[in-house]
Scaffold this motif. Structure first.
Motif, PDB file in Angstrom:
ATOM      1  N   ARG A   1       0.852  -1.184   0.002  1.00  0.00           N
ATOM      2  CA  ARG A   1       0.279  -0.032   0.039  1.00  0.00           C
ATOM      3  C   ARG A   1       1.043   1.130   0.068  1.00  0.00           C
ATOM      4  O   ARG A   1       1.876   1.397   0.864  1.00  0.00           O
ATOM      5  N   GLY A   2       0.783   2.048  -1.137  1.00  0.00           N
ATOM      6  CA  GLY A   2       1.472   3.235  -1.055  1.00  0.00           C
ATOM      7  C   GLY A   2       3.076   2.598  -1.521  1.00  0.00           C
ATOM      8  O   GLY A   2       3.074   2.058  -2.450  1.00  0.00           O
ATOM      9  N   ARG A   3       4.097   3.156  -0.535  1.00  0.00           N
ATOM     10  CA  ARG A   3       5.303   2.717  -0.908  1.00  0.00           C
ATOM     11  C   ARG A   3       5.745   1.721  -0.101  1.00  0.00           C
ATOM     12  O   ARG A   3       7.177   1.604   0.379  1.00  0.00           O
ATOM     13  N   GLN A   4       4.975   1.042   0.649  1.00  0.00           N
ATOM     14  CA  GLN A   4       5.383  -0.017   1.742  1.00  0.00           C
ATOM     15  C   GLN A   4       5.021  -1.367   1.461  1.00  0.00           C
ATOM     16  O   GLN A   4       3.530  -1.609   1.180  1.00  0.00           O
ATOM     17  N   VAL A   5       5.633  -2.620   1.419  1.00  0.00           N
ATOM     18  CA  VAL A   5       5.047  -3.817   1.257  1.00  0.00           C
ATOM     19  C   VAL A   5       4.572  -4.141   2.667  1.00  0.00           C
ATOM     20  O   VAL A   5       5.386  -4.038   3.981  1.00  0.00           O
ATOM     21  N   LEU A   6       3.488  -4.437   3.064  1.00  0.00           N
ATOM     22  CA  LEU A   6       2.799  -4.939   4.340  1.00  0.00           C
ATOM     23  C   LEU A   6       2.820  -6.345   4.590  1.00  0.00           C
ATOM     24  O   LEU A   6       2.772  -6.670   5.601  1.00  0.00           O
ATOM     25  N   ARG A   7       2.631  -7.216   3.300  1.00  0.00           N
ATOM     26  CA  ARG A   7       2.742  -8.607   3.753  1.00  0.00           C
ATOM     27  C   ARG A   7       3.235  -9.301   2.638  1.00  0.00           C
ATOM     28  O   ARG A   7       3.184  -8.848   1.454  1.00  0.00           O
ATOM     29  N   CYS A   8       3.638 -10.555   2.764  1.00  0.00           N
ATOM     30  CA  CYS A   8       4.127 -11.334   1.809  1.00  0.00           C
ATOM     31  C   CYS A   8       3.409 -12.939   1.734  1.00  0.00           C
ATOM     32  O   CYS A   8       3.348 -13.464   2.952  1.00  0.00           O
ATOM     33  N   LEU A   9       2.759 -13.287   0.862  1.00  0.00           N
ATOM     34  CA  LEU A   9       2.323 -14.594   0.854  1.00  0.00           C
ATOM     35  C   LEU A   9       2.949 -15.599  -0.403  1.00  0.00           C
ATOM     36  O   LEU A   9       3.090 -14.968  -1.332  1.00  0.00           O
ATOM     37  N   PRO A  10       2.786 -16.881  -0.191  1.00  0.00           N
ATOM     38  CA  PRO A  10       3.278 -17.584  -1.245  1.00  0.00           C
ATOM     39  C   PRO A  10       2.260 -17.741  -2.278  1.00  0.00           C
ATOM     40  O   PRO A  10       1.133 -17.589  -2.249  1.00  0.00           O
ATOM     41  N   VAL A  11       2.564 -18.135  -3.648  1.00  0.00           N
ATOM     42  CA  VAL A  11       1.867 -18.460  -4.595  1.00  0.00           C
ATOM     43  C   VAL A  11       1.998 -19.790  -5.023  1.00  0.00           C
ATOM     44  O   VAL A  11       3.220 -20.503  -5.112  1.00  0.00           O
ATOM     45  N   ILE A  12       1.181 -20.509  -5.412  1.00  0.00           N
ATOM     46  CA  ILE A  12       1.255 -21.977  -5.735  1.00  0.00           C
ATOM     47  C   ILE A  12       2.066 -22.203  -6.909  1.00  0.00           C
ATOM     48  O   ILE A  12       1.681 -21.615  -8.066  1.00  0.00           O
TER      49      ILE A  12
ATOM     50  N   VAL B   1       9.616  -8.815   5.597  1.00  0.00           N
ATOM     51  CA  VAL B   1       9.246  -7.813   4.734  1.00  0.00           C
ATOM     52  C   VAL B   1       9.254  -6.348   5.584  1.00  0.00           C
ATOM     53  O   VAL B   1       9.472  -5.230   4.735  1.00  0.00           O
ATOM     54  N   ASP B   2       9.027  -6.607   6.732  1.00  0.00           N
ATOM     55  CA  ASP B   2       9.155  -5.214   7.743  1.00  0.00           C
ATOM     56  C   ASP B   2      10.600  -4.575   7.781  1.00  0.00           C
ATOM     57  O   ASP B   2      10.780  -3.494   8.357  1.00  0.00           O
ATOM     58  N   GLY B   3      11.556  -5.434   7.462  1.00  0.00           N
ATOM     59  CA  GLY B   3      12.682  -4.824   7.332  1.00  0.00           C
ATOM     60  C   GLY B   3      13.175  -4.160   6.032  1.00  0.00           C
ATOM     61  O   GLY B   3      14.078  -3.412   5.918  1.00  0.00           O
ATOM     62  N   LEU B   4      12.230  -4.008   5.261  1.00  0.00           N
ATOM     63  CA  LEU B   4      12.332  -3.255   3.986  1.00  0.00           C
ATOM     64  C   LEU B   4      12.196  -1.661   4.016  1.00  0.00           C
ATOM     65  O   LEU B   4      12.482  -1.098   3.373  1.00  0.00           O
ATOM     66  N   VAL B   5      11.639  -1.472   5.204  1.00  0.00           N
ATOM     67  CA  VAL B   5      11.559   0.165   5.461  1.00  0.00           C
ATOM     68  C   VAL B   5      12.480   0.571   6.584  1.00  0.00           C
ATOM     69  O   VAL B   5      12.414   1.880   7.149  1.00  0.00           O
ATOM     70  N   ARG B   6      13.310  -0.301   7.224  1.00  0.00           N
ATOM     71  CA  ARG B   6      14.115   0.147   8.160  1.00  0.00           C
ATOM     72  C   ARG B   6      15.599   0.104   7.660  1.00  0.00           C
ATOM     73  O   ARG B   6      15.969  -0.882   6.934  1.00  0.00           O
ATOM     74  N   ARG B   7      16.456   0.807   8.358  1.00  0.00           N
ATOM     75  CA  ARG B   7      18.031   0.726   7.949  1.00  0.00           C
ATOM     76  C   ARG B   7      18.146   1.100   6.538  1.00  0.00           C
ATOM     77  O   ARG B   7      19.127   0.581   5.995  1.00  0.00           O
TER      78      ARG B   7
ATOM     79  N   VAL C   1       6.988  -2.042  -5.204  1.00  0.00           N
ATOM     80  CA  VAL C   1       6.978  -0.617  -4.801  1.00  0.00           C
ATOM     81  C   VAL C   1       8.243   0.236  -5.303  1.00  0.00           C
ATOM     82  O   VAL C   1       9.075  -0.499  -5.727  1.00  0.00           O
ATOM     83  N   PHE C   2       8.357   1.530  -5.126  1.00  0.00           N
ATOM     84  CA  PHE C   2       9.539   2.199  -5.603  1.00  0.00           C
ATOM     85  C   PHE C   2      10.460   2.122  -4.507  1.00  0.00           C
ATOM     86  O   PHE C   2      10.117   2.245  -3.239  1.00  0.00           O
TER      87      PHE C   2
END
Length: 666
Positions: A237-248, A265-271, A562-563
């Motif tokens: 949502r916006g510029r942040q990945v909020l969750r990751c789910l597997p695809v079959i 994925v919550d590490g994508l917006v830190r550091r 996201v960008f």
């Protein structure tokens, strides 16, 4: 093969198929809660009731009823409709009206099926049952009053994950699902129970109350946390990945994903690195792109330049680095950051030749220096399947819990030359023998393991049982592109290059490059950025379209979700811009042009799909020596994204190191 009729449609089904599967073959949708294609049959939710003739004049559970000749099945008769409405009414008797605040809202099986098969009103006006919450660790959030006791989570933990830490206590209305002693579930696959749960009883704790599914943009891509190449969907949502789910993907990850894949994925917006930095007077200070490029160009290294790529890198960036170094007259490229130096002259000798899906058909397996449970958890689940079919597993290395029965032979790679008689007997009788060599055994045991291919007859018509497990998503792509020195990173250290590019490489011993000018191109402020003279902000796997090759040689492509933040750019575009400043302009301006050039250089990367490599193993010293030391010390903190993730940090502290965390009262 049984022939039967489903709502008047005559079909033929495989022997052993259930009536539910027969109905699906006929194109009929059968509601269910407890039944799942990859788990054993429980038959306890009763939502899949159908009418079957000949048979007793009552609805029957189609998931547990074998299909037989001359059966007539009715999926929408008045009897079936009334039975399903009754079952749904009972399921909802104690279910709380939590939909407005439930994380499962919008993608809940109970919501969907109550709308499609429910009565629309309830005749029950007694007090609802309530169940206390259970603690299952940092990944799974529980609201057990919502539980409908389908037991999917119990069966997954026992049958797929192999960690029997979830079970049921009590009987009847007092039955409750809980983890063992209400402790954190220690499985690295525990997050899958959230997908399996058909209601909101088990939801994702890091994602709790973050978003609704209809708010999210969904992007298909490839996971880079290990070398399996799990197919995933990133919800942003916006510029942040909020969750990751597997695809079959039946050939790779089926429908599972590891906890690291899901929740790093919550590490994508830190550091994050979001602007260039240049080291002045011993400190990194902010700079513009022009200043950073000028500092690199001022080195004037000539041919004395090298590049070391990290574990998460895409093939496009590696190819751009290769092209830039080639234009400068250098071939000093390497990706094995920690110093591994095995022979890469034959890709078949460093590939998972059996394929991930093929591993579950093996009947004799020897693990050499690999902790599969941490190095490739979704390959480990395939080995569990093979064992259920009768396979025997032997292992060389320090004893560890792989979730299945293993006969440990010892921790000496010299055993490869004198395997015990029990191993020789098992492999002599095996029709599909398999050896899996881990990174820990490649240095002292690659040649000895390759010798087993002949002595144990691993390679035969239609079967190649020699496999190497890689741990880095970039490894096979880098090897296919030729980014490997004969002596590994030691060759680059010995060459004493004036300029070294570290492409997302954080695991290198940077002290060995003290006299080189170090340029770090990456996305997180980790070890590489701390050691660099110039830092250029790149894009993570979620922020670029890229090509990755998994451990079995399967070429896969992911898309941008996201960008990248701030001034960060796609890694290959940084190298392209830098090449112009250094007077060695690369001949591509778009990713399509880059991929076309890469396809000419490495034709195997031109098309997506599984690549097979001709079996031509190198002649290596067949004497195995040395002890095995598993390379992964902490499953949850293996790369810069994980180390920046609060969820992964807590998983490491609680599950691996036994720290206790107080839960706030809700």
């Amino acid at each position: 093969m049984p022939k039967l009729k489903v709502d008047g449609i005559e079909i033929e089904v495989p022997q052993g198929a259930t009536v539910l599967q027969a109905c699906e073959i006929a194109g009929k949708e059968i509601p269910r809660f407890c039944y799942h294609e990859r788990l054993s049959i429980a038959g306890n939710c009763r939502m899949c009731l159908v009418e079957v003739k000949p048979g007793p004049p009552k609805p029957q559970a189609s998931c547990a009823l074998p299909a037989a000749d001359n059966q007539e099945v009715f999926t929408n008769s008045p009897m079936v409709k009334n039975a399903r409405e009754g079952v749904m009414e009972f399921l909802l008797i104690n279910h709380p009206l939590d939909c407005p605040i439930c994380d499962q809202g919008g993608e809940c099986d109970l919501q969907d099926q109550s709308l499609a098969y429910g009565r629309g009103h309830s005749r029950y006006d007694e007090n609802k049952r309530a169940v206390t919450e259970k603690y299952m660790g940092p990944i799974v959030k529980t609201v057990m009053t919502r539980c409908i006791q389908c037991t999917r989570c119990i069966r997954f933990a026992e049958e797929v994950a192999g960690v029997e830490e979830i079970g049921a206590i009590g009987r009847g209305e007092d039955m409750q699902i809980t983890s063992y002693l209400e402790s954190a579930v220690t499985s690295e696959l525990s997050g899958n129970v959230v997908d399996l749960c058909p209601v909101g009883a088990l939801t994702s704790k890091p994602y709790a109350f973050e978003a609704r599914p209809w708010e999210l943009k969904k992007t298909l891509t490839i996971d880079v946390m290990d070398a399996v190449g799990t197919n995933i969907r990133l919800d942003s949502r916006g510029r942040q990945v909020l969750r990751c789910l597997p695809v079959i993907n039946e050939d790779v990850n089926e429908e599972w994903a590891t906890d690291k894949t899901r929740h790093a994925v919550d590490g994508l917006v830190r550091r994050r690195l979001d602007r260039p930095y240049v080291r002045k007077d011993g400190r990194l200070v902010e700079a513009g792109w022009d200043e950073a490029f000028a500092a690199i160009a001022a080195v004037k290294p000539g041919k004395s330049v090298a590049a070391i790529h990290g574990d998460l890198l895409d093939c496009e960036t590696m190819y751009a680095a290769k092209a830039l170094l080639a234009s400068m007259g250098s071939t000093l490229l390497e990706g094995r950051q920690t110093g591994m130096d095995y022979d890469t002259s034959s890709l078949a000798a460093v590939n998972f030749n059996t394929t991930i899906a093929g591993a579950e058909t093996a009947d004799a397996i020897l693990l050499v220096g690999t902790n599969l449970r941490w190095e490739a958890p979704l390959v480990n689940t395939r080995i569990r399947k093979a064992i259920k079919k009768g396979a025997k597993v032997f292992a060389i290395g320090p004893e560890t819990d792989l979730t299945y029965k293993v006969e440990w032979l010892g921790n000496d790679l010299g055993l490869l030359g004198k395997l015990p008689e029990a191993v020789a007997d098992a492999f002599g009788k095996a029709e599909r023998p398999m050896v899996i060599v881990g990174g820990a055994a490649l240095k002292g045991g690659h040649g000895a393991a390759l010798a087993l291919a002949k002595s144990l007859n691993l390679v035969r018509d239609g079967w190649n049982g020699f496999n190497v497990v890689h741990m880095a998503a970039a490894r096979m792509g880098g090897l296919m592109l030729g980014l490997a020195q004969k002596g590994g990173i030691a060759d680059i250290v010995a060459a004493k290059p004036k300029l070294v590019f570290f492409l997302g490489a954080d695991e290198v011993d940077f002290s060995k490059f003290a006299k080189s000018f170090k340029v770090y191109i990456g996305h997180h402020g980790d070890k590489g950025a701390a050691a660099a003279d110039v830092v250029l902000p790149g894009a993570s796997y979620a922020e670029k379209s890229g090509t990755w090759v998994n451990l079995e040689g399967r070429v896969q492509r992911g898309e941008r979700a996201v960008f990248p933040p701030g001034d960060a750019r796609d890694d290959w575009t940084i190298l392209r811009a830098l090449s112009a400043v250094m007077g060695k302009t690369l001949p591509f301006d778009t990713i399509e042009e880059l991929r076309a050039a890469m396809a000419v250089d490495t034709p195997d990367l031109a098309t997506l799909g599984l690549k097979t490599f001709a079996w031509s193993p190198p002649a290596l010293d067949a004497k195995g020596e040395g002890e095995v030391t598993y390379p992964i010390k902490d499953f949850y903190l293996t790369n810069a994204i994980c180390r920046a993730s609060p969820t992964m940090q807590r998983c490491s502290a609680e599950i691996l190191h036994g720290e206790e965390f107080a839960e706030a009262a809700e």
